[in-house]
Enzyme design. Structure first.
Site, PDB file in Angstrom:
ATOM      1  CD  GLU A 153      43.221  58.168  26.476  1.00 22.56           C
ATOM      2  OE1 GLU A 153      43.796  58.340  25.717  1.00 22.56           O
ATOM      3  OE2 GLU A 153      43.337  56.741  27.185  1.00 22.56           O
ATOM      4  CD  GLU A 247      45.846  53.332  24.737  1.00 28.17           C
ATOM      5  OE1 GLU A 247      46.044  54.139  23.848  1.00 28.17           O
ATOM      6  OE2 GLU A 247      45.847  53.575  25.774  1.00 28.17           O
TER       7      GLU A 247
END
Ligand code: LER
Ligand code: MN
Length: 270
Positions: A153, A247
């Protein structure tokens, strides 16, 4: 595209960006009732988890587990892979391998976010990048043996010191050259680091395996100024088939944030 959200596993008391309230079983039931296709499982230490119980809770709810998230390995236990501290590196690798074993058991990918560590943790070296690449390769090779994919990420510069953007992520993908290594792009980080979110999605499209969604202020989508019409039109053109997974800050409360996100996603995914 499928809808998901980040959910704390039974071994995580509190994830600052995880959604839904209640016991693990209650949260799984809520995610399914909202219409999620799957949940991202946040874990801290698989050794303390009842693997068959976790699996059956999620199966009974009809939820997939696209990915296991490892943020709490760093957040709660300070573990990280790119570091000059051999003991810390060994402990981080051991724990990550056990997460990979759990991912193999659940049929999930494993995300590396802050668990990657930082280049500055390597000390005063003239070229830290190739050292970082080799530090990461150990767990990626282990995952390949288990048939597990790893997603890196890109994270904004205020939380890490390398791999900020989709372009940085693709540089790492190319340097590692491992078929089981791809990217998760988080729209919140992209809004800070990528010159253009749509261009970043296009750049990474060959290795784009997962997407985190939040608005520009990390609240549920619709609360900020991201252009989701354009972002989802880009994902459509790229024929992105993976998860768009929430998220985000659990505000005004973890259940409302989840509900608002899934309602918002329905407008784009169906
Ligand atoms: C984790 O997925 C993430 O996006 C980070 O901002 C957590 O610190
Ligand atoms: Mn994220």
């Amino acid at each position: 595209m499928k809808a998901g959200l980040v959910l704390c596993g039974p071994d995580v008391d509190h994830g600052p960006l995880a959604l839904l309230s209640g016991t693990f079983e209650e949260k799984a039931a809520k995610a399914a009732n909202l219409g999620c296709d799957g949940i991202e499982l946040m874990v801290r230490d698989p050794a303390g988890l009842d693997w068959p119980a976790v699996k059956s809770t999620l199966e009974q709810a009809g939820l997939e587990v696209p990915q296991i998230v490892t943020g709490e390995l760093f957040g709660a236990d300070g573990l990280c892979l790119v570091t000059a501290d051999e003991n810390l590196h060994r402990r981080a690798e051991e724990r990550t391998r056990s997460v990979i074993d759990l991912a193999a058991y659940l049929g999930a990918m494993v995300n590396i976010g802050r668990l990657r560590g930082q280049l500055k943790y390597l000390g005063d070296v003239s070229d830290p990048w190739p050292i970082a690449v080799e530090r990461l390769r150990g767990v990626i090779d282990y995952a390949a043996q288990q048939d597990v994919k790893i997603t890196m990420e890109p994270i904004n510069r205020y939380e890490t010191d390398f791999v900020f953007s989709a372009a940085d992520g693709m540089r790492l993908v190319n340097d590692l050259d491992c078929d089981n290594f791809g990217l998760m792009l988080d729209l919140f980080h992209m809004n800070i680091e990528d010159v253009c979110i749509e261009e970043g999605l296009r750049l990474a499209s060959d290795r784009l395996w997962h997407v985190h969604i939040a608005d520009s202020n990390r609240l549920y989508p619709g609360s900020g100024h991201l252009d989701f019409d354009s972002i989802f039109a880009t994902l459509e053109v790229l024929e992105y088939q993976g998860y768009v997974s929430a998220e985000l800050l659990p505000l005004p409360d973890p259940d409302t944030a989840a509900q608002k996100t899934v309602e918002f996603l329905e407008g784009y995914l169906n």
